[in-house]
Write a protein that holds these residues in place. Structure first.
Motif, PDB file in Angstrom:
ATOM      1  N   ARG A  59       1.036  -1.475  -0.135  1.00 45.67           N
ATOM      2  CA  ARG A  59      -0.241   0.509  -0.373  1.00 45.67           C
ATOM      3  C   ARG A  59       0.888   1.563  -0.045  1.00 45.67           C
ATOM      4  O   ARG A  59       1.533   1.111   0.754  1.00 45.67           O
ATOM      5  N   ILE A  60       0.940   1.856  -0.926  1.00 45.50           N
ATOM      6  CA  ILE A  60       1.429   2.946  -1.449  1.00 45.50           C
ATOM      7  C   ILE A  60       1.331   4.401  -1.299  1.00 45.50           C
ATOM      8  O   ILE A  60       0.042   4.751  -2.529  1.00 45.50           O
ATOM      9  N   LEU A  61       1.480   5.297  -0.501  1.00 45.50           N
ATOM     10  CA  LEU A  61       0.476   6.622  -0.709  1.00 45.50           C
ATOM     11  C   LEU A  61       1.781   7.906  -0.832  1.00 45.50           C
ATOM     12  O   LEU A  61       2.625   7.391  -0.227  1.00 45.50           O
ATOM     13  N   ILE A  62       1.583   8.183  -2.036  1.00 46.04           N
ATOM     14  CA  ILE A  62       2.179   9.349  -2.952  1.00 46.04           C
ATOM     15  C   ILE A  62       1.990  10.644  -2.611  1.00 46.04           C
ATOM     16  O   ILE A  62       0.934  10.970  -2.573  1.00 46.04           O
ATOM     17  N   GLN A  63       2.402  11.599  -1.877  1.00 47.29           N
ATOM     18  CA  GLN A  63       2.191  13.019  -1.311  1.00 47.29           C
ATOM     19  C   GLN A  63       3.236  14.078  -2.472  1.00 47.29           C
ATOM     20  O   GLN A  63       4.246  14.066  -1.969  1.00 47.29           O
ATOM     21  N   TYR A  64       2.447  15.056  -2.944  1.00 47.30           N
ATOM     22  CA  TYR A  64       4.177  15.722  -3.984  1.00 47.30           C
ATOM     23  C   TYR A  64       3.029  16.898  -3.954  1.00 47.30           C
ATOM     24  O   TYR A  64       1.846  17.035  -3.342  1.00 47.30           O
ATOM     25  N   GLY A  65       3.690  18.245  -4.105  1.00 52.86           N
ATOM     26  CA  GLY A  65       3.595  19.339  -4.314  1.00 52.86           C
ATOM     27  C   GLY A  65       3.894  20.572  -5.105  1.00 52.86           C
ATOM     28  O   GLY A  65       4.878  19.933  -6.171  1.00 52.86           O
ATOM     29  N   LEU A  66       2.378  21.388  -5.616  1.00 49.05           N
ATOM     30  CA  LEU A  66       2.671  22.091  -6.714  1.00 49.05           C
ATOM     31  C   LEU A  66       4.322  23.087  -6.279  1.00 49.05           C
ATOM     32  O   LEU A  66       4.001  23.344  -5.745  1.00 49.05           O
ATOM     33  N   GLY A  67       4.924  23.099  -7.713  1.00 43.83           N
ATOM     34  CA  GLY A  67       6.004  24.228  -7.589  1.00 43.83           C
ATOM     35  C   GLY A  67       7.126  23.631  -7.135  1.00 43.83           C
ATOM     36  O   GLY A  67       8.032  24.720  -5.958  1.00 43.83           O
ATOM     37  N   ASP A  68       6.923  22.270  -7.005  1.00 43.55           N
ATOM     38  CA  ASP A  68       9.132  21.413  -6.484  1.00 43.55           C
ATOM     39  C   ASP A  68       9.873  22.182  -6.743  1.00 43.55           C
ATOM     40  O   ASP A  68       9.495  21.553  -8.740  1.00 43.55           O
ATOM     41  N   ALA A  69      11.066  22.710  -6.771  1.00 41.93           N
ATOM     42  CA  ALA A  69      12.092  23.239  -6.886  1.00 41.93           C
ATOM     43  C   ALA A  69      12.901  21.894  -7.108  1.00 41.93           C
ATOM     44  O   ALA A  69      13.683  22.856  -7.972  1.00 41.93           O
ATOM     45  N   GLN A  70      13.361  20.386  -6.307  1.00 45.34           N
ATOM     46  CA  GLN A  70      14.083  20.232  -6.279  1.00 45.34           C
ATOM     47  C   GLN A  70      13.398  18.333  -6.976  1.00 45.34           C
ATOM     48  O   GLN A  70      13.932  17.527  -7.631  1.00 45.34           O
ATOM     49  N   VAL A  71      11.963  17.468  -6.519  1.00 43.19           N
ATOM     50  CA  VAL A  71      11.502  16.611  -7.621  1.00 43.19           C
ATOM     51  C   VAL A  71      10.791  17.072  -8.330  1.00 43.19           C
ATOM     52  O   VAL A  71       9.110  17.691  -7.302  1.00 43.19           O
TER      53      VAL A  71
END
Length: 677
Positions: free
Chosen positions: A528-540
């Motif tokens: 079970r995998i939860l992926i969380q990301y942010g808009l505006g990320d300058a590194q990934v």
């Protein structure tokens, strides 16, 4: 041993080139007006047939004249690449057309255009004839408008061992808006004007498949095929290290040594911090990288060979809120790029541990931690064909993380006096989860694919593959400066990303992002995998997170945030919680940063949101729901933006609060690079 040697000898005899396989020479000539040898790529032109059983039946066929050559004339040593039986699972499909107008190409924000009948770029699976969703873009990492490669990205990882055909038609130039002429070489193949074995290959293996898929060939400007490496070719080294390494552990669990125990009296969050060493089997030429790095020692079959025992360090933190086994949660933590296990000592991690009764444990990502910076910088400066030091030592790093997990489950360790609280054990061996941020999310995906003991993983700001996310990352700028000095041709530098990715698939998410939920590796449970990301990320880049999530078959909740009003292609939407099912969920967060560049260059570091999701209470609650109830839950009332967040946080505040961890990490990286530059 005798049987292995005999088998290896037989295999070596059977490595033969089939005469009817029509590929000869170091460079293909299908691309119009190109001075770069490796285009188009990936390309079965650079393969040869072999009689070795299993896999694709191919081996790469690359000479030292095929790969880019440095400004000083240094050539690649291709031996390690020629052990592969195909190409990377998430390829940056690369070609070149002069003066290209890209207005009619499918952009990353509208991938569905790639499936339209008149789309200029086509990728088909040669077995099923189905079109592969994708997007296309011109390289913008150079100001030289005459040397911009056309790159085409599949929307998710391609299937291991499958052959794919690329076809391009109806491209026009910028100057006159007229069709771009194909190269004379390809035009002759297309029009059946050549009489040789390569013409026969086009006539039997490429053109009929395109016609069967409904693609006219009369107006093709270029077409070629490539084969994705088999799962055996990609994963065998990692599986061998896992299976052999874990089998060598004592029955009572890994041997360990406590080196330091610190009690906290007045601290708000921590009760105790424990540091120690674990004995681990190692498979590289030496345990520590130094300036030259570490490479795997393999036998004639390419399998890693046990070299001895060494130690890896670990850190474990017990919060004051933990009083017993039943209510505690153990979390294995993966740190960020070129940093260390010390990351769990940040106030934010301590606070989360206290609030949710998490006992955090961490070790270093060998291969991409602080002690690897010198070797990686030296490799980039002196001999890029030694890149194998990165994936090779990374595989050892994954084994170290697996052994740390075994330690957390062992009775000897659980009942160690240093880990008791009020005389009682507090480590819960039945509830061990994984959380990683940045590189910890990227490599954490590979770790979750290979480990057998942890089911739930929360990956914060991950992405893949590396060839997709690195040009879009501020973290890559110091290395890119080095590569620009060594490779002045912009197309060579783009090709270099592909070349390195070929070996990086052995360790990075590009090799495993489809192996976590429905298609696990051998003897490995689904996750079970939860992926969380942010808009505006300058590194990934968020594009890497979406690609990774699509490859896992992840779902989204309604109103997921969008960059540049993109269509969130390839995701099923669920209205309510997803309970107890193996699978993946992808959640984006918007902190009000400006729109990022829609090309392969980094956003501004001034408005970087990279560390915001790991500090966002909604994201933390979502992670905790997975860890404690096996449920994927939506904690945003509508889109996860500033209007639905409490307490409020934006990118500026997030970066300010992050001084303790991220700024320390970044200044550390920069100082090391400056030292070795």
């Amino acid at each position: 041993m005798i049987n292995t040697i005999k088998l290896a000898f037989i295999f070596s005899v059977f490595i033969v080139i089939i005469n009817s396989y029509p590929f000869e020479g170091s460079c293909d000539n299908l691309v119009p007006n190109s001075e770069n040898c490796l285009l188009p790529f990936p390309n079965n032109f650079y393969t040869q047939k072999t009689l070795i059983p299993g896999g694709t039946g191919l081996r790469l066929r690359i000479s030292e004249d095929t790969f880019p050559i440095t400004n000083s004339g240094q050539k690649f040593e291709p031996a390690e690449w020629n052990k592969l039986d195909g190409f990377m699972g998430l390829p940056m499909i690369t070609t070149y057309f002069p003066d290209l107008n890209i207005d009619n190409l499918p952009p990353h924000w509208e991938i569905s255009k790639s499936l339209e009948e008149n789309c200029p770029t086509v990728i088909i699976n040669a077995k099923t004839l189905k079109k592969v969703p994708h997007y296309a873009e011109l390289d913008q990492t150079t100001k030289n408008t005459e040397k911009r490669a056309l790159t085409i990205w599949p929307s998710k990882r391609l299937e291991s061992g499958e052959r794919y055909i690329v076809a391009i038609r109806n491209l026009i130039d910028n100057t006159n808006e007229l069709p771009i002429a194909p190269s004379d070489v390809f035009k002759n193949y297309r029009d059946n004007n050549t009489q040789n074995t390569r013409q026969n290959y086009f006539n039997t293996e490429i053109f009929p498949y395109l016609i069967a898929a409904g693609i006219e060939i009369d107006n093709l400007q270029i077409a070629w095929d490539f084969t994705v490496a088999s799962r055996e070719s990609t994963a065998n080294r990692l599986l061998t290290i896992r299976n052999d390494g874990l089998s060598r552990l004592p029955g009572s669990g890994p041997k360990y040594y406590i080196t330091d125990v610190k009690e906290f009296i007045d601290d708000d969050y921590l009760l105790r911090r424990i540091k120690g060493e674990i004995e681990v089997p190692y498979y590289t030429d030496k345990p520590k990288p130094g300036l030259s790095g570490c490479t795997l020692i393999v036998n004639a079959l390419g399998n890693p060979v046990f070299q001895g025992w060494t130690n890896t360090s670990f850190t474990l933190q017990i919060p004051k809120s933990v009083t017993d086994q039943e209510t505690s949660n153990t979390v294995v933590y993966g740190h960020g790029l070129f940093y260390s296990q010390k990351e769990i000592e940040s106030t934010k991690i301590q606070e989360i541990g206290y609030n949710y009764k998490y006992i955090y444990a961490a070790t270093n990502w060998w291969g991409m931690c602080e002690e690897d910076v010198a070797a990686i910088t030296n490799m980039a400066l002196t001999n890029t064909s030694r890149f194998t030091i990165v994936p090779d030592r990374s595989l050892q790093g994954f084994l170290n993380f697996m052994i740390l997990t075994k330690l957390l489950k062992s009775e000897n360790f659980i009942n160690d006096n240093n880990l008791l609280v009020n005389g009682n054990p507090v480590l819960n061996p039945n509830n061990i989860n994984y959380n990683g941020n940045s590189l910890g999310g990227i490599y954490g995906m590979s770790f979750m694919a290979i480990n057998q003991d942890i089911i739930n993983g929360a990956l914060s700001v991950p992405g893949g593959s590396f060839s997709l996310i690195l040009p879009r990352s501020q973290d890559f700028v110091p290395i890119f400066v080095i590569l620009k000095e060594r490779y002045s041709d912009p197309i060579d530098r783009i090709n270099l990303m592909n070349i390195l990715q070929l070996l990086w698939d052995r360790a990075g998410p590009g090799g495993y992002m489809d192996s976590l939920t429905t298609n696990p590796l051998p003897d490995t449970p689904s996750k079970r995998i939860l992926i969380q990301y942010g808009l505006g990320d300058a590194q990934v880049s968020w594009l890497g997170a979406l690609t990774m999530a699509r490859s896992m078959g992840a779902v989204m909740f309604p109103d997921n945030v969008k960059e540049n009003n993109e269509e969130l292609f390839g995701f099923d939407v669920i209205d309510g919680p997803l309970e107890n099912e193996f699978g993946a969920t992808c959640q984006g967060f918007d902190y009000g940063s400006p729109e990022v560049p829609q090309t392969n260059v980094p956003p501004s570091g001034q408005t970087d949101t990279h560390s915001c999701p790991s500090r966002d209470q909604r994201a933390i609650d979502q992670m905790n729901a997975l860890f404690t109830t096996n449920i994927f839950q939506n904690y945003c009332d509508g889109p996860c933006n500033l209007s639905t967040q409490n307490p409020k946080i934006n990118s500026a505040k997030c970066n300010q609060e992050d001084n303790e961890l991220n700024d320390q990490e970044q200044s550390f990286i920069e100082s090391l690079f400056k030292k070795f530059l």
